[in-house]
Write an enzyme that holds these catalytic residues in place. Structure first.
Site, PDB file in Angstrom:
ATOM      1  N   ARG A  16      51.153  43.149  36.244  1.00 21.78           N
ATOM      2  CA  ARG A  16      50.497  42.464  37.357  1.00 21.78           C
ATOM      3  C   ARG A  16      50.079  43.482  38.415  1.00 21.78           C
ATOM      4  O   ARG A  16      50.457  44.648  38.356  1.00 21.78           O
ATOM      5  CB  ARG A  16      51.390  41.362  37.952  1.00 21.78           C
ATOM      6  CG  ARG A  16      52.804  41.821  38.342  1.00 21.78           C
ATOM      7  CD  ARG A  16      53.312  41.112  39.544  1.00 21.78           C
ATOM      8  NE  ARG A  16      52.487  41.385  40.704  1.00 21.78           N
ATOM      9  CZ  ARG A  16      52.565  42.489  41.438  1.00 21.78           C
ATOM     10  NH1 ARG A  16      53.429  43.437  41.157  1.00 21.78           N
ATOM     11  NH2 ARG A  16      51.777  42.668  42.487  1.00 21.78           N
ATOM     12  N   ALA A  18      46.347  43.999  40.882  1.00 20.66           N
ATOM     13  CA  ALA A  18      44.934  44.095  40.495  1.00 20.66           C
ATOM     14  C   ALA A  18      44.573  45.436  39.844  1.00 20.66           C
ATOM     15  O   ALA A  18      43.804  45.488  38.888  1.00 20.66           O
ATOM     16  CB  ALA A  18      44.071  43.849  41.733  1.00 20.66           C
ATOM     17  N   ARG A  58      43.312  36.564  33.139  1.00 24.45           N
ATOM     18  CA  ARG A  58      43.442  36.109  34.542  1.00 24.45           C
ATOM     19  C   ARG A  58      42.049  36.168  35.149  1.00 24.45           C
ATOM     20  O   ARG A  58      41.348  37.163  34.982  1.00 24.45           O
ATOM     21  CB  ARG A  58      44.423  36.990  35.346  1.00 24.45           C
ATOM     22  CG  ARG A  58      45.884  36.763  34.962  1.00 24.45           C
ATOM     23  CD  ARG A  58      46.832  37.455  35.914  1.00 24.45           C
ATOM     24  NE  ARG A  58      47.042  36.694  37.146  1.00 24.45           N
ATOM     25  CZ  ARG A  58      47.729  37.167  38.184  1.00 24.45           C
ATOM     26  NH1 ARG A  58      48.230  38.384  38.168  1.00 24.45           N
ATOM     27  NH2 ARG A  58      47.895  36.415  39.254  1.00 24.45           N
ATOM     28  N   CYS A 124      53.178  40.543  49.567  1.00 21.64           N
ATOM     29  CA  CYS A 124      53.182  40.655  48.109  1.00 21.64           C
ATOM     30  C   CYS A 124      53.571  42.073  47.683  1.00 21.64           C
ATOM     31  O   CYS A 124      54.412  42.717  48.322  1.00 21.64           O
ATOM     32  CB  CYS A 124      51.829  40.236  47.545  1.00 21.64           C
ATOM     33  SG  CYS A 124      51.860  39.969  45.753  1.00 21.64           S
ATOM     34  N   ASP A 193      42.536  41.748  45.627  1.00 18.37           N
ATOM     35  CA  ASP A 193      42.215  41.440  44.226  1.00 18.37           C
ATOM     36  C   ASP A 193      40.704  41.495  44.028  1.00 18.37           C
ATOM     37  O   ASP A 193      40.219  41.957  43.000  1.00 18.37           O
ATOM     38  CB  ASP A 193      42.773  40.074  43.837  1.00 18.37           C
ATOM     39  CG  ASP A 193      44.294  40.144  43.721  1.00 18.37           C
ATOM     40  OD1 ASP A 193      44.977  40.009  44.752  1.00 18.37           O
ATOM     41  OD2 ASP A 193      44.790  40.402  42.602  1.00 18.37           O
ATOM     42  N   LYS A 204      46.490  37.760  47.554  1.00 17.12           N
ATOM     43  CA  LYS A 204      47.632  36.864  47.315  1.00 17.12           C
ATOM     44  C   LYS A 204      47.682  35.703  48.298  1.00 17.12           C
ATOM     45  O   LYS A 204      47.458  35.890  49.496  1.00 17.12           O
ATOM     46  CB  LYS A 204      48.924  37.700  47.400  1.00 17.12           C
ATOM     47  CG  LYS A 204      50.208  36.958  47.119  1.00 17.12           C
ATOM     48  CD  LYS A 204      50.223  36.284  45.780  1.00 17.12           C
ATOM     49  CE  LYS A 204      49.922  37.225  44.651  1.00 17.12           C
ATOM     50  NZ  LYS A 204      49.571  36.541  43.385  1.00 17.12           N
ATOM     51  N   LYS A 229      37.440  47.119  43.291  1.00 14.16           N
ATOM     52  CA  LYS A 229      37.847  45.747  43.588  1.00 14.16           C
ATOM     53  C   LYS A 229      36.755  45.003  44.365  1.00 14.16           C
ATOM     54  O   LYS A 229      36.935  43.873  44.792  1.00 14.16           O
ATOM     55  CB  LYS A 229      39.165  45.743  44.354  1.00 14.16           C
ATOM     56  CG  LYS A 229      40.313  46.232  43.467  1.00 14.16           C
ATOM     57  CD  LYS A 229      41.580  46.396  44.230  1.00 14.16           C
ATOM     58  CE  LYS A 229      42.660  46.957  43.322  1.00 14.16           C
ATOM     59  NZ  LYS A 229      43.827  47.406  44.103  1.00 14.16           N
TER      60      LYS A 229
HETATM   61  P1  RI2 Z   1      47.297  46.469  43.845  1.00 13.45           P
HETATM   62  C1  RI2 Z   1      48.413  41.247  43.410  1.00 13.45           C
HETATM   63  O1  RI2 Z   1      48.234  40.162  42.601  1.00 13.45           O
HETATM   64  C2  RI2 Z   1      48.479  40.897  44.892  1.00 13.45           C
HETATM   65  O2  RI2 Z   1      47.565  39.906  45.274  1.00 13.45           O
HETATM   66  C3  RI2 Z   1      48.150  42.252  45.462  1.00 13.45           C
HETATM   67  O3  RI2 Z   1      47.805  42.185  46.824  1.00 13.45           O
HETATM   68  C4  RI2 Z   1      46.982  42.648  44.569  1.00 13.45           C
HETATM   69  O4  RI2 Z   1      47.386  42.229  43.269  1.00 13.45           O
HETATM   70  C5  RI2 Z   1      46.575  44.092  44.635  1.00 13.45           C
HETATM   71  O5  RI2 Z   1      47.470  44.899  43.976  1.00 13.45           O
HETATM   72  P2  RI2 Z   1      49.290  39.618  41.483  1.00 13.45           P
HETATM   73  O6  RI2 Z   1      48.916  40.339  40.188  1.00 13.45           O
HETATM   74  O7  RI2 Z   1      46.148  46.747  42.920  1.00 13.45           O
HETATM   75  O8  RI2 Z   1      50.719  39.847  41.897  1.00 13.45           O
HETATM   76  O9  RI2 Z   1      47.089  47.043  45.214  1.00 13.45           O
HETATM   77  O10 RI2 Z   1      48.953  38.158  41.387  1.00 13.45           O
HETATM   78  O11 RI2 Z   1      48.618  46.887  43.227  1.00 13.45           O
END
Ligand code: RI2
Length: 308
Positions: A16, A18, A58, A124, A193, A204, A229
């Site tokens: 998990r 993004a 996803r 998050c 994301d 999130k 992103k």
């Molecule tokens: P990085 C996460 O989603 C959160 O929403 C977080 O802010 C975003 O991804 C960005 O993450 P999830 O996969 O790429 O937990 O900065 O639903 O790590």
């Protein structure tokens, strides 16, 4: 990990974040190319199928879409299987390296906005936001972090463990405590994301409430986001699909009758008016510059060839 396993790991949130899901999707495509014994058309068909499968895991984070588009960039024009294979492998490695370097640059650029003694609130678990916090700490700045629990998946636990392991003082709060705590916060740092062409942040669930609260308290709200992103397809009017997950993630084994509807939207939208700046690997940009990033950095070629 093959395509099926990668897609399942992303769907179940074993992988998990993004950035990480994008790199995992790209790695899976790269392996399809590397291990393929067939001819050009068969290879292209299998890559296309793998791409669709990965994308179905996803729906919200455009990083995954941008990643697989980057891995496949230019392959249609190539005339033999070997060239396609080599191109996918090169593209994939370049994407992964660029993505890892971007995290470091974001850390260096964003750390300049943290002053000695600051209290930073994060939501998050964002590797991009944590890169900034860790870099500031490495530079010897004294800082404290307040991390939200981030129901229902409680990614805040990953965040506090990661920060504690680095020796950074961290306090965990429930999501509902953000407004009570905001008066002691100097800066909010969150991940992304997706960022749309009009500068809307999709992140999130709960992010938009934090942005409103920060705005009310005049606390700067910064988004940490790699340029992959930013969403090219929003230029063409596509709306960002907000993932909704199952009720069990909210109620667990509590006794709630089936007649009760339980909604579990995973992300929300924060308007650009509530975002002070976006920390990217190319610098700090205002949210209203999102269009420029999409056109100039992701590139015309890239956008117009891949918009479908
Ligand atoms: P990085 C996460 O989603 C959160 O929403 C977080 O802010 C975003 O991804 C960005 O993450 P999830 O996969 O790429 O937990 O900065 O639903 O790590």
């Amino acid at each position: 990990m093959g395509v099926q396993e990668t897609a399942e790991a992303i769907r179940s949130m074993e992988i998990r974040g993004a950035g990480r899901i994008a790199r995992a999707g790209v790695r899976a495509l790269c392996e399809v190319a590397e291990g393929h014994q067939g001819g050009r058309d068969e290879l292209l068909r299998d890559l296309e199928e793998a791409k669709e499968h990965i994308l179905s895991s996803r729906p919200t984070a455009i990083s995954l879409w941008n990643g697989v588009q980057a891995a496949m960039h230019g392959v249609d024009r190539l005339e033999d299987a070997e060239a396609v294979r080599a191109r996918v492998v090169d593209n994939s490695r370049a994407f992964i390296e660029r993505s890892e370097r971007a995290l470091e640059s974001i850390g260096r650029i964003g750390a300049k906005r943290i002053s000695d003694g600051d209290v930073v609130l994060t939501h998050c678990n964002s590797h991009a936001a944590l890169s900034v916090i860790k870099e500031a700490h490495r530079q010897g700045k004294r800082l404290e972090v307040i991390a939200t629990e981030s129901r229902p998946w409680r990614q805040g636990i990953i965040t506090v463990n990661e920060l504690a392991a680095e020796g950074i003082p961290v306090t965990m709060i429930v999501d509902n405590a953000v407004r009570s705590m905001m008066r002691s916060v100097d800066l909010v740092l969150v991940g992304a994301d997706t960022i749309t062409s009009s500068g809307v942040l999709i992140n999130k669930i709960g992010t938009s409430q934090i942005a409103l609260i920060a705005n009310e308290a005049r606390v700067p709200f910064l988004v940490c986001s790699e340029t992959y992103k930013f969403s090219p397809i929003t230029l063409f009017g596509e709306l960002v699909e907000i993932e909704e997950r199952g009720r069990a993630e909210i109620i667990g084994d509590a006794d709630v009758p089936d007649s009760v509807t339980v909604r579990n939207p995973v992300f929300d939208a924060t308007p650009p008016e509530y975002i002070d700046s976006i920390v990217t690997e190319i610098g700090m940009i205002p949210p209203f510059a999102a269009y420029e990033v999409i056109v100039k950095i992701l590139g015309h070629d890239y956008i117009f060839e891949n918009k479908e």
